[in-house]
Design an enzyme around this catalytic site. Structure first.
Site, PDB file in Angstrom:
ATOM      1  CG  ASN A  74       2.532  -0.671  -5.908  1.00 59.98           C
ATOM      2  OD1 ASN A  74       1.747  -0.019  -5.214  1.00 59.98           O
ATOM      3  ND2 ASN A  74       2.696  -0.427  -7.201  1.00 59.98           N
ATOM      4  CG  HIS A 121      -0.432   2.668  -5.396  1.00 61.96           C
ATOM      5  ND1 HIS A 121      -0.537   1.859  -6.506  1.00 61.96           N
ATOM      6  CD2 HIS A 121      -1.681   2.715  -4.871  1.00 61.96           C
ATOM      7  CE1 HIS A 121      -1.783   1.448  -6.629  1.00 61.96           C
ATOM      8  NE2 HIS A 121      -2.496   1.966  -5.641  1.00 61.96           N
ATOM      9  CD  GLU A 176       1.810   2.870  -9.276  1.00 58.52           C
ATOM     10  OE1 GLU A 176       1.990   2.280  -8.192  1.00 58.52           O
ATOM     11  OE2 GLU A 176       0.917   2.559 -10.076  1.00 58.52           O
ATOM     12  CG  ASP A 198      -6.315   8.385  -7.907  1.00 59.93           C
ATOM     13  OD1 ASP A 198      -7.520   8.095  -7.880  1.00 59.93           O
ATOM     14  OD2 ASP A 198      -5.472   7.830  -7.190  1.00 59.93           O
TER      15      ASP A 198
END
Length: 255
Positions: free
Chosen positions: A136, A138, A143, A67
């Site tokens: 979280n 990811h 996400e 990314d």
């Protein structure tokens, strides 16, 4: 799924680096999938040391990063292009022409995603993919609750928890970008082999969800349960909340 628990974060980082060095020895023209953030820094440090010692030759390798932030020039110190140069690319014998990241500066981010995805399809899939895991859950910047991308690389709006977690890397008064370009979870799962590194007590809860919870996009890392060759490499603290059969029984390897 395989789980390897090692005594310390440094041990876990060195183990992952050794896996990458072994991959390069076995297949010098390997395609390596790379990650960024705080977790892989020790891995890259160990790989750079292995290169200096003659144990890791990157000359024929090719890399793809997961990314990049949207809107950051690659010269910005918090761009992932700058991160990779500082932590690995400038420290090993890897030609810039053989390193690939999504173009966060592109005028048309959707076009940049399509180009990156085509490039990955041409050279990939990754022989060995490195992942971290967000607090979280990811992987990449996929996400929780994401809708599966119709292609591969796509633009995402970053979860507020992700932006808070990454704010520590930015200077005072700087804002974490709101959007990023990321490889899709489906594309990540195409890698031939995946190793996810998690260290520290802060990751213990999400590691449990990824390894022991239901498979779904509420915890994107749980999708790795579907992969035929995925390994979680953990330190004692990150493994601290796993059930005994996960943390001590087959198919665990304990270092």
């Amino acid at each position: 799924m395989k789980v390897m628990v090692l005594p310390s974060a440094a041990d876990a980082e060195h183990h992952v680096a050794a896996l990458f060095a072994k991959q390069l020895r076995r297949k010098p023209d390997s395609v390596l999938g790379l990650a960024t953030g705080g977790t892989p820094v020790g891995v890259y440090r160990a790989l750079a040391a292995a290169h200096r010692a003659g144990a890791a030759d990157f000359a024929r390798a090719r890399t793809f990063n997961l990314d990049e932030y949207a809107g950051l020039p690659e010269t910005h110190p918090q761009s992932y292009a700058a991160y990779m140069k500082a932590h690995l690319f400038d420290l090993v014998n890897l030609s810039p022409a053989r390193t690939h990241l999504p173009d966060g500066e592109a005028a048309n981010a959707e076009d940049a995603c399509r180009f990156y995805d085509a490039l990955y399809r041409y050279y990939g899939p990754a022989d060995l993919q490195l992942l971290g895991i967000g607090l979280n859950g990811h992987i990449g910047f996929n996400e929780p609750g994401f809708a599966p991308a119709p292609g591969g690389t796509h633009v995402v709006r970053l979860d507020e928890s992700t932006r808070r977690a990454n704010a520590r890397f930015f200077g005072e008064g700087e804002q974490v970008p709101e959007y990023a370009l990321t490889m899709s979870a489906g594309r990540i799962l195409q890698a031939r082999s995946i190793v996810l590194l998690a260290t520290g007590a802060a990751k213990a809860t999400i590691v449990v969800r990824a390894l022991e919870g239901p498979i779904g996009t509420d915890c994107p890392a749980s999708l790795l349960q579907l992969h035929p060759d995925a390994t979680f490499v953990l330190d004692i603290e990150a493994a601290g909340k796993l059930e005994p059969e996960t943390a001590a029984g087959p198919p665990l390897e304990r270092g």
